[in-house]
Design a protein around this motif. Structure first.
Motif, PDB file in Angstrom:
ATOM      1  N   LEU A 284      20.062  53.689  39.791  1.00  0.00           N
ATOM      2  CA  LEU A 284      19.643  52.323  40.114  1.00  0.00           C
ATOM      3  C   LEU A 284      20.498  51.568  41.111  1.00  0.00           C
ATOM      4  CD1 LEU A 284      18.334  50.893  36.570  1.00  0.00           C
ATOM      5  CD2 LEU A 284      17.001  51.868  38.358  1.00  0.00           C
ATOM      6  N   HIS A 285      20.040  51.088  42.247  1.00  0.00           N
ATOM      7  CA  HIS A 285      20.911  50.435  43.308  1.00  0.00           C
ATOM      8  C   HIS A 285      20.292  49.079  43.496  1.00  0.00           C
ATOM      9  CE1 HIS A 285      22.623  54.592  44.656  1.00  0.00           C
ATOM     10  NE2 HIS A 285      21.221  54.893  44.370  1.00  0.00           N
ATOM     11  N   GLY A 286      21.334  48.249  43.807  1.00  0.00           N
ATOM     12  CA  GLY A 286      21.262  46.719  43.990  1.00  0.00           C
ATOM     13  C   GLY A 286      22.442  46.165  43.915  1.00  0.00           C
ATOM     14  N   HIS A 287      23.158  46.320  42.697  1.00  0.00           N
ATOM     15  CA  HIS A 287      24.222  45.323  42.661  1.00  0.00           C
ATOM     16  C   HIS A 287      25.304  45.719  43.827  1.00  0.00           C
ATOM     17  CE1 HIS A 287      23.402  43.198  39.262  1.00  0.00           C
ATOM     18  NE2 HIS A 287      23.142  44.356  38.364  1.00  0.00           N
ATOM     19  N   GLU A 288      25.988  44.848  44.164  1.00  0.00           N
ATOM     20  CA  GLU A 288      27.149  45.012  45.085  1.00  0.00           C
ATOM     21  C   GLU A 288      28.437  44.839  44.538  1.00  0.00           C
ATOM     22  OE1 GLU A 288      26.176  42.327  48.064  1.00  0.00           O
ATOM     23  OE2 GLU A 288      24.439  43.227  48.727  1.00  0.00           O
TER      24      GLU A 288
ATOM     25  N   THR B 124      25.572  38.250  39.888  1.00  0.00           N
ATOM     26  CA  THR B 124      23.919  38.148  39.546  1.00  0.00           C
ATOM     27  C   THR B 124      23.697  39.075  38.181  1.00  0.00           C
ATOM     28  OG1 THR B 124      23.479  40.101  40.908  1.00  0.00           O
ATOM     29  CG2 THR B 124      23.380  38.094  41.951  1.00  0.00           C
TER      30      THR B 124
ATOM     31  N   ARG C 109      20.447  41.366  36.757  1.00  0.00           N
ATOM     32  CA  ARG C 109      19.076  42.080  37.390  1.00  0.00           C
ATOM     33  C   ARG C 109      18.413  42.649  36.213  1.00  0.00           C
ATOM     34  NH1 ARG C 109      18.812  43.553  42.939  1.00  0.00           N
ATOM     35  NH2 ARG C 109      20.727  42.726  44.092  1.00  0.00           N
TER      36      ARG C 109
ATOM     37  N   TRP D 148      15.584  45.286  35.176  1.00  0.00           N
ATOM     38  CA  TRP D 148      15.071  46.421  35.920  1.00  0.00           C
ATOM     39  C   TRP D 148      13.931  47.270  34.854  1.00  0.00           C
ATOM     40  CZ3 TRP D 148      17.698  48.249  40.120  1.00  0.00           C
ATOM     41  CH2 TRP D 148      19.001  47.602  40.331  1.00  0.00           C
TER      42      TRP D 148
ATOM     43  N   LYS E 178      12.251  50.382  40.427  1.00  0.00           N
ATOM     44  CA  LYS E 178      11.523  50.030  41.540  1.00  0.00           C
ATOM     45  C   LYS E 178      11.284  48.416  41.613  1.00  0.00           C
ATOM     46  CE  LYS E 178      10.509  54.552  43.503  1.00  0.00           C
ATOM     47  NZ  LYS E 178       9.568  55.389  44.139  1.00  0.00           N
TER      48      LYS E 178
ATOM     49  N   VAL F 246      12.175  45.060  40.065  1.00  0.00           N
ATOM     50  CA  VAL F 246      13.438  44.487  39.698  1.00  0.00           C
ATOM     51  C   VAL F 246      13.610  43.032  39.880  1.00  0.00           C
ATOM     52  CG1 VAL F 246      14.605  44.852  41.729  1.00  0.00           C
ATOM     53  CG2 VAL F 246      15.988  44.505  39.681  1.00  0.00           C
TER      54      VAL F 246
ATOM     55  N   VAL G 114      15.839  39.497  39.765  1.00  0.00           N
ATOM     56  CA  VAL G 114      17.362  39.160  40.363  1.00  0.00           C
ATOM     57  C   VAL G 114      17.520  37.562  39.582  1.00  0.00           C
ATOM     58  CG1 VAL G 114      19.295  38.745  41.825  1.00  0.00           C
ATOM     59  CG2 VAL G 114      17.319  40.757  42.372  1.00  0.00           C
TER      60      VAL G 114
END
Length: 416
Positions: free
Chosen positions: A145-149, A173, A175, A177, A184, A186, A188
């Motif tokens: 899972l990608h999205g957090h920075e 943040t 998230r 999921w 896909k 998600v 926030v």
């Protein structure tokens, strides 16, 4: 992947009467004492059959539960232990929903075709912000899972059995999921001004609570509409402090938040429906900045609260009682970082900075009939619904947890 014969060992210990066993990692001497070996997260599976911990250096270890100290010493016995190599430090982990018993036997064959009710998942939050999801029974990575920075510090699967994963991160943040769609879809949640150090979900899956380590915010969110509800304010301290952890009681009627400053740590108990602070436990200490609180968790029956601090691996507080009902001996060499109750109670696992895990005897208090009635009632009835009822004042105070006194104490009082 690590060899399950050379990576960990169980050792009984008599240094503390409450300590059951210590699970120690076996590392090359070149890695001993280096950064990255910390156990930042531990978890029991929903059915109580597995235990997982982040043993440092990017490795997550999963062992069958209950542990058998005698059998584990024989190398020819395979207990089905598994290790997962994540490639970077693992800060948070969580087991997915409990697999269906009727289909668990066929899960390994079905898992390759996609997620289903018989797949036992393990989500791992990495330093880079990626979340890797594993199939525990096959040992295979399902997807990322990608999205957090920023660092994924906390992961939670709600108790409603859905394949929904909630994550909190240092990117400010949270998230939400949907794993049935491989993450896909998600949602926030934004609002914190700094690191989100911890999050938790109410038992009815209606609310999410999150605490910001440096922004001193305790935020409540709706898990149904994915919107911000309120920020809890009016904590015990007005000076600079850091928030570290939070947890809902099993009936969802209490929210505990933990914080620390230079000379004390404290736990506030809140009513999440009214935003009222109900009680505070405070500890003052002499060593400036040495006793910060790391994690808290309610026991499965809601009677106790496990507390992990830097000076002791474990304390257990019973709200409403004076002092601790259990506390481990002082140990600054293996500072506690996380804790988790077994679903049946009686055992608490704590993780340490050296990558080890300790299992402790937890008090097994038999709940009173009044407590059981309150827990069942409060699981489905909010404070706003309770208050108009024609009940005697003392009963209403009990049902809304307004009878818990503050506890301000110090080290010497607990020692005595």
């Amino acid at each position: 992947m690590c060899s399950n014969k050379n990576s960990a060992e169980l050792q009984p210990s008599s240094t503390d009467p409450a300590l059951i066993l210590e699970l120690k990692t076996r590392r090359p001497l070149s890695l001993e004492g280096r950064a990255g070996c910390e156990t930042w997260s531990v978890d029991f599976s929903p059915d109580g059959a597995w235990f997982a911990w982040s043993m440092g250096h990017g490795i997550v270890w999963v062992v069958a539960w209950p542990l058998d100290s005698a059998d584990s010493q024989h190398e020819d016995i395979d207990r089905g232990d598994k290790s997962f190599s994540c490639g970077q430090p693992v800060w948070g982990l969580a087991f997915g929903p409990r697999p269906s018993k009727s289909t668990a036997a066929a899960s390994e064959k079905k898992a390759k075709k996609g997620l289903n009710s018989s797949t036992l998942l393990l989500a791992t939050g990495l330093e880079s912000g990626v979340i890797k999801v594993w199939n525990v029974l096959t040992g295979e990575a399902v997807f990322d899972l990608h999205g957090h920075e920023g660092v994924v510090r906390n992961l939670i699967f709600p108790q409603n059995g859905t394949l929904t994963l909630i994550s909190s991160s240092r990117d400010k943040t949270l998230r939400i999921w949907d794993l049935t769609h491989k993450g896909k879809k998600v949602q926030v949640l934004s609002g914190h001004k700094d690191w989100v150090s911890s999050c938790c979900v109410s038992s009815d899956c209606s609310m999410i609570a999150s605490v910001g380590r440096f922004d001193r915010m305790v935020c409540l969110w709706s898990l149904r509409s994915y919107t911000f509800i309120r920020n809890l304010s009016g904590g015990s301290q007005k000076t600079l402090y850091l928030l570290s952890s939070c947890d809902f009681s099993p009936d969802g009627a209490l929210l505990a938040t933990a914080a620390f400053s230079g000379s004390s740590w404290w736990i506030d108990l809140w009513d999440p429906y009214t935003a009222e602070k109900l009680s505070t436990l405070v500890d003052y200490f002499e060593d400036y900045g040495q006793n910060q609180i790391s994690a808290i968790q309610f026991s499965p029956n809601g009677l106790h609260l496990a507390i992990v601090t830097e000076d002791r691996p474990l304390r257990i507080w019973e709200p409403g009682k004076k002092g601790m009902v259990m506390q481990a001996k002082t140990d600054r060499r293996s500072n506690g970082l996380c804790c988790n109750y077994h679903l049946e109670g009686g055992v608490v696992a704590t993780g340490t900075r050296d990558g080890h895990v300790r299992f402790w005897h937890a008090p097994r208090t038999v709940p009173s009939l009044s407590h059981l009635c309150r827990s069942i009632l409060r699981h489905s009835v909010s404070t706003h619904q309770m208050e108009p009822l024609p009940l005697p004042k003392r009963i209403l105070e009990y049902l809304t947890y307004r009878n818990i006194p503050d506890l301000k104490t110090c080290w010497d009082e607990w020692e005595n």
